[in-house]
Design a protein around this motif. Structure first.
Motif, PDB file in Angstrom:
ATOM      1  N   MET A 184      16.198   0.777  29.734  1.00 20.24           N
ATOM      2  CA  MET A 184      15.061   1.119  28.879  1.00 20.24           C
ATOM      3  C   MET A 184      15.458   1.008  27.409  1.00 20.24           C
ATOM      4  SD  MET A 184      13.064   4.716  28.663  1.00 20.24           S
ATOM      5  CE  MET A 184      12.819   4.793  30.441  1.00 20.24           C
ATOM      6  N   TYR A 185      14.618   0.316  26.636  1.00 19.28           N
ATOM      7  CA  TYR A 185      14.938   0.141  25.232  1.00 19.28           C
ATOM      8  C   TYR A 185      14.251   1.181  24.356  1.00 19.28           C
ATOM      9  CZ  TYR A 185      17.304  -4.142  26.356  1.00 19.28           C
ATOM     10  OH  TYR A 185      18.185  -5.026  26.872  1.00 19.28           O
ATOM     11  N   CYS A 186      14.838   1.399  23.196  1.00 22.90           N
ATOM     12  CA  CYS A 186      14.298   2.327  22.213  1.00 22.90           C
ATOM     13  C   CYS A 186      12.893   1.892  21.796  1.00 22.90           C
ATOM     14  CB  CYS A 186      15.229   2.358  21.002  1.00 22.90           C
ATOM     15  SG  CYS A 186      14.547   3.201  19.582  1.00 22.90           S
ATOM     16  N   GLU A 187      11.970   2.838  21.722  1.00 23.70           N
ATOM     17  CA  GLU A 187      10.583   2.500  21.396  1.00 23.70           C
ATOM     18  C   GLU A 187      10.417   2.056  19.951  1.00 23.70           C
ATOM     19  OE1 GLU A 187       8.495   5.762  24.350  1.00 23.70           O
ATOM     20  OE2 GLU A 187       8.104   5.848  22.185  1.00 23.70           O
ATOM     21  N   LYS A 188      11.317   2.507  19.096  1.00 21.11           N
ATOM     22  CA  LYS A 188      11.136   2.235  17.683  1.00 21.11           C
ATOM     23  C   LYS A 188      11.731   0.878  17.306  1.00 21.11           C
ATOM     24  CE  LYS A 188      11.030   4.302  13.182  1.00 21.11           C
ATOM     25  NZ  LYS A 188      12.344   4.159  12.508  1.00 21.11           N
ATOM     26  N   CYS A 189      13.035   0.710  17.537  1.00 20.20           N
ATOM     27  CA  CYS A 189      13.666  -0.542  17.111  1.00 20.20           C
ATOM     28  C   CYS A 189      13.589  -1.613  18.201  1.00 20.20           C
ATOM     29  CB  CYS A 189      15.124  -0.296  16.720  1.00 20.20           C
ATOM     30  SG  CYS A 189      16.163   0.223  18.100  1.00 20.20           S
ATOM     31  N   LYS A 190      13.335  -1.192  19.423  1.00 19.00           N
ATOM     32  CA  LYS A 190      13.232  -2.096  20.561  1.00 19.00           C
ATOM     33  C   LYS A 190      14.475  -2.973  20.737  1.00 19.00           C
ATOM     34  CE  LYS A 190       8.222  -2.080  20.799  1.00 19.00           C
ATOM     35  NZ  LYS A 190       7.908  -1.116  19.732  1.00 19.00           N
ATOM     36  N   LYS A 191      15.588  -2.530  20.175  1.00 14.01           N
ATOM     37  CA  LYS A 191      16.815  -3.322  20.269  1.00 14.01           C
ATOM     38  C   LYS A 191      17.881  -2.579  21.068  1.00 14.01           C
ATOM     39  CE  LYS A 191      16.542  -4.656  15.868  1.00 14.01           C
ATOM     40  NZ  LYS A 191      17.073  -4.642  14.542  1.00 14.01           N
ATOM     41  N   ARG A 192      18.167  -1.359  20.624  1.00 19.13           N
ATOM     42  CA  ARG A 192      19.217  -0.600  21.291  1.00 19.13           C
ATOM     43  C   ARG A 192      18.650   0.145  22.500  1.00 19.13           C
ATOM     44  NH1 ARG A 192      20.337  -0.277  15.652  1.00 19.13           N
ATOM     45  NH2 ARG A 192      18.664   1.243  15.493  1.00 19.13           N
ATOM     46  N   PRO A 193      19.516   0.434  23.484  1.00 20.09           N
ATOM     47  CA  PRO A 193      19.020   1.192  24.645  1.00 20.09           C
ATOM     48  C   PRO A 193      18.613   2.619  24.245  1.00 20.09           C
ATOM     49  CG  PRO A 193      21.397   0.863  24.776  1.00 20.09           C
ATOM     50  CD  PRO A 193      20.922   0.037  23.631  1.00 20.09           C
ATOM     51  N   ALA A 194      17.560   3.109  24.846  1.00 21.30           N
ATOM     52  CA  ALA A 194      17.101   4.471  24.566  1.00 21.30           C
ATOM     53  C   ALA A 194      18.001   5.450  25.301  1.00 21.30           C
ATOM     54  CB  ALA A 194      15.659   4.644  25.018  1.00 21.30           C
ATOM     55  N   THR A 195      18.627   6.334  24.551  1.00 20.42           N
ATOM     56  CA  THR A 195      19.492   7.319  25.207  1.00 20.42           C
ATOM     57  C   THR A 195      18.960   8.731  25.032  1.00 20.42           C
ATOM     58  OG1 THR A 195      20.832   7.353  23.214  1.00 20.42           O
ATOM     59  CG2 THR A 195      21.621   5.992  25.015  1.00 20.42           C
ATOM     60  N   LEU A 196      17.975   8.898  24.144  1.00 22.23           N
ATOM     61  CA  LEU A 196      17.410  10.229  23.943  1.00 22.23           C
ATOM     62  C   LEU A 196      15.959  10.226  24.407  1.00 22.23           C
ATOM     63  CD1 LEU A 196      18.858  10.928  20.405  1.00 22.23           C
ATOM     64  CD2 LEU A 196      19.739  11.702  22.583  1.00 22.23           C
ATOM     65  N   HIS A 197      15.640  11.250  25.188  1.00 21.42           N
ATOM     66  CA  HIS A 197      14.301  11.279  25.773  1.00 21.42           C
ATOM     67  C   HIS A 197      13.637  12.600  25.421  1.00 21.42           C
ATOM     68  CE1 HIS A 197      15.555   7.809  28.195  1.00 21.42           C
ATOM     69  NE2 HIS A 197      16.723   8.409  28.100  1.00 21.42           N
ATOM     70  N   PHE A 198      12.524  12.520  24.738  1.00 20.89           N
ATOM     71  CA  PHE A 198      11.846  13.731  24.298  1.00 20.89           C
ATOM     72  C   PHE A 198      10.506  13.872  24.990  1.00 20.89           C
ATOM     73  CE2 PHE A 198      14.350  12.147  20.775  1.00 20.89           C
ATOM     74  CZ  PHE A 198      15.073  13.262  20.407  1.00 20.89           C
ATOM     75  N   THR A 199      10.098  15.093  25.134  1.00 24.04           N
ATOM     76  CA  THR A 199       8.727  15.330  25.560  1.00 24.04           C
ATOM     77  C   THR A 199       7.974  15.810  24.331  1.00 24.04           C
ATOM     78  OG1 THR A 199       9.642  16.093  27.621  1.00 24.04           O
ATOM     79  CG2 THR A 199       7.299  16.463  27.271  1.00 24.04           C
ATOM     80  N   LYS A 200       6.962  15.075  23.969  1.00 20.15           N
ATOM     81  CA  LYS A 200       6.217  15.416  22.774  1.00 20.15           C
ATOM     82  C   LYS A 200       4.909  16.052  23.214  1.00 20.15           C
ATOM     83  CE  LYS A 200       4.595  12.700  18.982  1.00 20.15           C
ATOM     84  NZ  LYS A 200       4.598  11.326  18.490  1.00 20.15           N
ATOM     85  N   ILE A 201       4.543  17.152  22.566  1.00 19.17           N
ATOM     86  CA  ILE A 201       3.279  17.774  22.935  1.00 19.17           C
ATOM     87  C   ILE A 201       2.358  17.766  21.732  1.00 19.17           C
ATOM     88  CG2 ILE A 201       2.161  19.820  23.878  1.00 19.17           C
ATOM     89  CD1 ILE A 201       4.867  20.626  25.025  1.00 19.17           C
ATOM     90  N   VAL A 202       1.286  16.995  21.817  1.00 17.21           N
ATOM     91  CA  VAL A 202       0.296  16.965  20.754  1.00 17.21           C
ATOM     92  C   VAL A 202      -1.030  17.382  21.368  1.00 17.21           C
ATOM     93  CG1 VAL A 202      -0.894  15.531  19.089  1.00 17.21           C
ATOM     94  CG2 VAL A 202       1.522  15.114  19.582  1.00 17.21           C
ATOM     95  N   ASN A 203      -1.636  18.374  20.792  1.00 21.12           N
ATOM     96  CA  ASN A 203      -2.879  18.908  21.356  1.00 21.12           C
ATOM     97  C   ASN A 203      -2.758  19.168  22.848  1.00 21.12           C
ATOM     98  OD1 ASN A 203      -4.244  18.916  18.975  1.00 21.12           O
ATOM     99  ND2 ASN A 203      -5.092  16.864  19.259  1.00 21.12           N
ATOM    100  N   ASP A 204      -1.646  19.720  23.232  1.00 25.05           N
ATOM    101  CA  ASP A 204      -1.401  20.054  24.632  1.00 25.05           C
ATOM    102  C   ASP A 204      -1.234  18.855  25.551  1.00 25.05           C
ATOM    103  OD1 ASP A 204      -1.389  22.737  24.116  1.00 25.05           O
ATOM    104  OD2 ASP A 204      -3.513  23.006  24.552  1.00 25.05           O
ATOM    105  N   GLU A 205      -1.243  17.652  24.994  1.00 19.75           N
ATOM    106  CA  GLU A 205      -1.013  16.482  25.852  1.00 19.75           C
ATOM    107  C   GLU A 205       0.464  16.121  25.756  1.00 19.75           C
ATOM    108  OE1 GLU A 205      -3.287  15.413  27.772  1.00 19.75           O
ATOM    109  OE2 GLU A 205      -4.944  16.506  26.839  1.00 19.75           O
ATOM    110  N   LYS A 206       1.089  15.967  26.910  1.00 21.77           N
ATOM    111  CA  LYS A 206       2.503  15.632  26.894  1.00 21.77           C
ATOM    112  C   LYS A 206       2.698  14.122  26.926  1.00 21.77           C
ATOM    113  CE  LYS A 206       4.151  19.763  29.060  1.00 21.77           C
ATOM    114  NZ  LYS A 206       4.722  20.413  30.203  1.00 21.77           N
ATOM    115  N   THR A 207       3.553  13.622  26.056  1.00 21.64           N
ATOM    116  CA  THR A 207       3.950  12.222  26.160  1.00 21.64           C
ATOM    117  C   THR A 207       5.459  12.146  26.066  1.00 21.64           C
ATOM    118  OG1 THR A 207       3.462  12.102  23.821  1.00 21.64           O
ATOM    119  CG2 THR A 207       1.930  10.993  25.278  1.00 21.64           C
ATOM    120  N   GLU A 208       6.023  11.144  26.743  1.00 21.22           N
ATOM    121  CA  GLU A 208       7.456  10.952  26.710  1.00 21.22           C
ATOM    122  C   GLU A 208       7.791   9.993  25.575  1.00 21.22           C
ATOM    123  OE1 GLU A 208       9.893  11.646  29.583  1.00 21.22           O
ATOM    124  OE2 GLU A 208       8.461  13.276  29.879  1.00 21.22           O
TER     125      GLU A 208
END
Ligand SMILES: [Zn+2]
Ligand SMILES: [Zn+2]
Lengths: 343, 174
Positions: B1-25
């Motif tokens: 899985m690649y990093c969502e931001k740079c799309k170059k390096r592998p994603a090693t950190l995984h966060f759960t973001k909660i905005v308005n009670d909606e969870k997104t990874e």
């Protein structure tokens, strides 16, 4: 209402709950990640038969939740009260959940593994919870041949679970350690001794309500007892330190502490609209106040129950409203006011 | 899985973001996460499970030879080692036999040890189970005696007797 949270567990001031989860698979059938629908049905049937046709008291204690027929909101609610895992939800059309009537045991079928046995109870009682999980496991094993390897132990879909297949965890409320900044160092140390900590209910690295989940990271090479003992020792230390920090704050800034607790209580008792993050943080203050016998207007069970009932799907279900964050925030404030102002 | 931001390096950190009670990874590489101020020293936001694919991916040329046999298929489920690398998961119990050689160093890295020492299913183990379990209980018993936990010691002794086929007062199985 969350049923399991009503139980009166030992040492439940800092330790909110204790949980054991066992991962098991049936020999000769591919793991859920690649199995077809027919195999999924076969697994569901094997496990249901093992429980419902067993010659133990267990047979009569479980119900099939028929999770494939529940509404999304009902399923989300089960996740929020920790009865069902988020991973099961992704796969729920071919999953099944067998739940003990008191909600302390759930058997999840076709989550990441064929079988996930989860035992959960209030307070600090890992050993009791493990005994129960062990027994449920024995009952299933009487009619199921598990995928097991002499050297590697119980074989699981993810290599981080292989061996004992056990994930033991405690949910901790650590407000004083968080205020004093102690949690920073603590959490790093803990990862070095084979345990993992994560914040619960938080956004990103932030932690809401000062709730942490402490669990074992490794599953291979240590026995279940060793894993549980290790976790128990560290938990005891954290409980002691949390109390030392609370007493320290009370000694040096009694009015500041009381003020914080009562302000939080005041907001919760009067707010007309509140997000789950804010509510969790304020409930954390109030919970500490009740534990420390500073705040006597409300009992701990009401607070424990609220921590679950203010989560999004739970609020929606309790208030009978459809989606919409604003509506939900209003309903949440109302649920909290009702519970806190009830004498 | 690649990093969502740079799309170059592998994603090693995984966060759960909660905005308005909606969870997104959210999946990020360490560098991007730091730039976005996502990482503080509070605690490591990932569990070891999330690091899995990186365990399989890491490695220089030395590992190419080990992981080179991508054509090898598990006869029971059809998974290849490529599938395992991609998903960080195994396809069935037999995969542990099929890919044993490749898996062992990975298990060693993830788990530290490669020898199970916990519970054994009664049916599979038979005599092995019995002797292992008796040994384990005897260790526990010694510990209990040393700690002067006599009630626990008595329970353990009954359990050992039961397994050795000696009579104990007959409580039915739970
Ligand atoms: Zn990046
Ligand atoms: Zn396979």
């Amino acid at each position: 209402m969350v049923n399991w949270i009503k139980n009166d567990g030992p040492n439940s001031d800092v330790v909110i709950s204790s949980r054991i989860r066992l991962a098991r698979n049936i020999e000769g059938i591919p793991f859920p990640i690649i199995m077809d629908d027919k195999q999924a049905q076969q697994v569901v049937k094997i496990v249901k038969d093992a429980i419902f046709n067993s010659n133990t008291v267990l047979a009569g204690e479980f119900i099939d939740l028929e999770i494939d027929k529940l509404s999304d909101i009902d399923v989300q609610r089960l996740v929020e009260v920790h009865v069902v895992s988020p991973d099961l939800v992704k796969n729920r059309k071919r999953s099944a959940v067998l739940l003990r009537r008191d909600e302390t045991v759930s058997i999840m079928i076709n989550e990441e593994d064929h079988i996930r046995i989860q035992c959960l109870n209030t307070g600090f009682q890992l050993e009791n919870v493990w005994d129960l999980a062990d027994k449920v496991d024995d009952v299933i094993e009487e009619n199921v041949k598990y995928a097991f390897d002499e050297q590697l132990g119980y074989l699981t879909c993810c290599p981080t679970n292989v061996g004992t297949g056990i994930r033991a965890s405690v949910m901790l409320h650590l407000p004083a350690l968080t205020i004093t900044g102690y949690t920073k160092g603590m959490l790093q140390t803990i990862s070095k001794i084979g345990l993992t900590v994560r914040g619960l209910y938080g956004e990103g690295t932030e932690v809401a309500g000062n709730m942490f989940q402490l669990s074992n990271q490794l599953t291979l090479g240590q026995s279940e007892e060793e894993i549980i003992n290790n976790l128990t020792t560290v938990t005891h230390q954290l409980v002691d330190r949390e109390w030392a920090a609370r007493e320290n704050i009370a000694k040096h800034d009694r009015y500041g502490l009381e003020d914080k607790i009562y302000r939080s209580y005041g907001i919760l008792s009067n707010a007309r609209k509140i997000s789950s993050k804010e509510a969790m943080d304020l409930l954390s203050d109030v919970r500490m106040g009740v534990d420390m016998e500073i705040l006597k207007e409300v009992d701990i069970n009401t607070i424990n129950q609220l921590m679950f009932d203010i989560q999004p799907a739970s609020v929606q279900k309790l208030a009978g409203i459809t989606d919409g964050a604003e509506q939900r925030d209003v309903a949440r404030a109302e649920v909290i006011r009702q519970r806190l102002n009830k004498k | 899985m690649y990093c969502e931001k740079c799309k170059k390096r592998p994603a090693t950190l995984h966060f759960t973001k909660i905005v308005n009670d909606e969870k997104t990874e959210v999946h990020l590489c360490e560098q991007c996460a730091q730039e976005m101020g996502k990482v503080n020293t509070m605690f490591t936001p990932f569990s070891i499970t999330d690091l899995l694919s990186s365990f399989f991916e890491v490695g220089g040329e030395g590992q190419q030879t080990i992981y080179g046999q991508q054509a090898l298929k598990c006869p029971q489920c059809g998974f290849t080692f490529g599938d395992i690398k991609k998903t960080g998961r195994l396809g069935c119990g037999h995969c542990y036999v099929t890919f044993r050689e490749q898996l062992m160093p990975i298990l060693k890295r993830i788990q530290g040890r490669t020898e199970h020492s916990g519970k054994v299913p009664k049916k599979i183990g038979g005599q092995i189970w019995l002797s292992r379990e008796i040994k384990r209980l005897k260790d526990e018993l010694n510990k209990a005696v040393a700690e002067e936990a006599y009630e626990r010691a008595a329970q353990l002794r009954d359990k050992i007797r039961e397994l050795e086929g000696k009579p104990v007062d007959g409580q039915g199985r739970w």
